[in-house]
Scaffold this motif. Structure first.
Motif, PDB file in Angstrom:
ATOM      1  N   ARG A 246      45.200 -35.714  99.284  1.00  0.00           N
ATOM      2  CA  ARG A 246      44.755 -35.892  97.887  1.00  0.00           C
ATOM      3  C   ARG A 246      43.249 -36.102  97.904  1.00  0.00           C
ATOM      4  O   ARG A 246      42.765 -37.108  98.435  1.00  0.00           O
ATOM      5  CB  ARG A 246      45.466 -37.090  97.256  1.00  0.00           C
ATOM      6  CG  ARG A 246      45.037 -37.402  95.826  1.00  0.00           C
ATOM      7  CD  ARG A 246      45.539 -36.339  94.849  1.00  0.00           C
ATOM      8  NE  ARG A 246      45.467 -36.811  93.478  1.00  0.00           N
ATOM      9  CZ  ARG A 246      44.406 -36.633  92.678  1.00  0.00           C
ATOM     10  NH1 ARG A 246      43.318 -36.031  93.131  1.00  0.00           N
ATOM     11  NH2 ARG A 246      44.431 -37.074  91.444  1.00  0.00           N
ATOM     12  N   GLN A 262      42.848 -43.790  89.380  1.00  0.00           N
ATOM     13  CA  GLN A 262      43.676 -42.657  89.775  1.00  0.00           C
ATOM     14  C   GLN A 262      44.387 -42.931  91.083  1.00  0.00           C
ATOM     15  O   GLN A 262      45.560 -42.578  91.257  1.00  0.00           O
ATOM     16  CB  GLN A 262      42.828 -41.395  89.894  1.00  0.00           C
ATOM     17  CG  GLN A 262      43.644 -40.141  90.183  1.00  0.00           C
ATOM     18  CD  GLN A 262      44.683 -39.848  89.128  1.00  0.00           C
ATOM     19  OE1 GLN A 262      44.344 -39.723  87.942  1.00  0.00           O
ATOM     20  NE2 GLN A 262      45.953 -39.767  89.515  1.00  0.00           N
ATOM     21  N   ASP A 266      48.380 -42.739  91.930  1.00  0.00           N
ATOM     22  CA  ASP A 266      48.900 -41.914  93.022  1.00  0.00           C
ATOM     23  C   ASP A 266      49.638 -42.756  94.059  1.00  0.00           C
ATOM     24  O   ASP A 266      50.648 -42.313  94.624  1.00  0.00           O
ATOM     25  CB  ASP A 266      47.749 -41.168  93.696  1.00  0.00           C
ATOM     26  CG  ASP A 266      47.135 -40.113  92.803  1.00  0.00           C
ATOM     27  OD1 ASP A 266      47.791 -39.709  91.814  1.00  0.00           O
ATOM     28  OD2 ASP A 266      45.992 -39.691  93.082  1.00  0.00           O
ATOM     29  N   GLU A 269      53.069 -43.581  92.678  1.00  0.00           N
ATOM     30  CA  GLU A 269      53.931 -42.397  92.685  1.00  0.00           C
ATOM     31  C   GLU A 269      54.413 -42.074  94.097  1.00  0.00           C
ATOM     32  O   GLU A 269      55.604 -41.760  94.297  1.00  0.00           O
ATOM     33  CB  GLU A 269      53.152 -41.203  92.118  1.00  0.00           C
ATOM     34  CG  GLU A 269      53.966 -39.912  92.074  1.00  0.00           C
ATOM     35  CD  GLU A 269      53.172 -38.734  91.532  1.00  0.00           C
ATOM     36  OE1 GLU A 269      53.741 -37.620  91.491  1.00  0.00           O
ATOM     37  OE2 GLU A 269      52.009 -38.921  91.147  1.00  0.00           O
TER      38      GLU A 269
END
Length: 273
Positions: A246, A262, A266, A269
């Motif tokens: 990522r 962010q 992430d 998740e």
């Protein structure tokens, strides 16, 4: 304050927030577990047990003369996980802590670790050599050591600027974040801070990455001035079996601002998946 015994009996500080599946964080140099506070709260608020320790010689942990090397860092992390009786652990590491997390998972984590996350992390290896000709010259790390010895208080203030990208045109300086970096740095002992430079620059984690048999999220900012992405994440993703890369456009080495928000999304998740 809670302490645990490191691999050689050193007294090491840790935080333990929330309850649920365990997520263990390792911080970067020259910081402490305080660098992960936002992420610790995020995970604890979302039903996880979030744990982070101060590496030996950093933060509130014992200022050790010996053991300031990656093998001992990983063994200390194993002592924390074993001491707390954790299983099905997710380990998360930033910068030097990413190296620590990878070595721990590869050498101590069998049957305990279910996922790994690295952020702006040092693997596979930073220093230039015959086998790593694209790496950073040893002279750069020698200069870091010289600055730590000469006037580390001033050096932490200067290092914070590229660390967080505040030296880039148009960047908005957060003096508070610079001050917090300085404060954490000043809690690192001189010998551990000095020795850690060799640990994060010269430790070759190639075989550790290859040995991982669990999913790993490799997160990296593409404007990281401390651990350039082309020397680290771009190589690491080619060495792991179950990796996800990522990349965060414009993000620095230090985790802050929109990058931090962010990354938090992430992280949740990936851990939940």
């Amino acid at each position: 304050m809670p302490y645990f015994e490191g691999s050689d009996g050193a007294q090491l500080y840790y935080k333990d927030w929330g309850s649920g599946p365990p997520v263990v964080f390792s911080h970067g140099w020259p910081l402490s577990s305080d660098a992960w506070d936002v992420e610790l709260k995020l995970l604890a608020d979302n039903g996880f047990r979030a744990i982070a320790h101060d590496r030996r010689g950093h933060g509130r942990s014992e200022d050790t003369w010996t053991g300031n090397d990656m093998d001992t860092y990983a063994a200390d992390l194993a002592a924390l996980v074993d001491g707390l009786g954790l299983s099905d652990v997710v380990v998360v590491g930033h910068s030097t802590g990413g190296g620590e997390a990878v070595r721990y998972a590869a050498r101590h984590g069998a049957g305990r670790v279910r996922k790994v996350v690295t952020v702006g992390a040092i693997p596979p290896v930073m220093v230039r050599s015959d086998t790593n000709p694209e790496g950073t010259p040893l002279s750069v790390f020698d200069e870091i050591r010289a600055n730590v010895l000469a006037d580390r208080s001033q050096y932490w203030k200067e290092l914070a600027l590229p660390f967080y990208g505040f030296n880039r045109e148009g960047a908005v300086l957060s003096q508070g974040l610079v001050d917090h970096f300085w404060l954490q740095g000043m809690h690192a002992g001189l010998a551990p801070a000095y020795d850690c430079v060799r640990a994060f620059s010269e430790t070759d984690l190639t075989d550790d990455l290859k040995a991982l048999d669990v999913p790993i999220l490799i997160a990296h900012g593409d404007d990281d001035q401390i651990v350039p992405i082309h020397d680290a994440a771009a190589k690491a993703i080619e060495l792991v079996r179950y990796g996800t890369l990522r990349v965060y456009p414009g993000a620095s080495h230090g985790i802050h601002g929109e990058y931090q928000k962010q990354l938090g999304r992430d992280l949740l998740e990936f851990i939940r998946s």
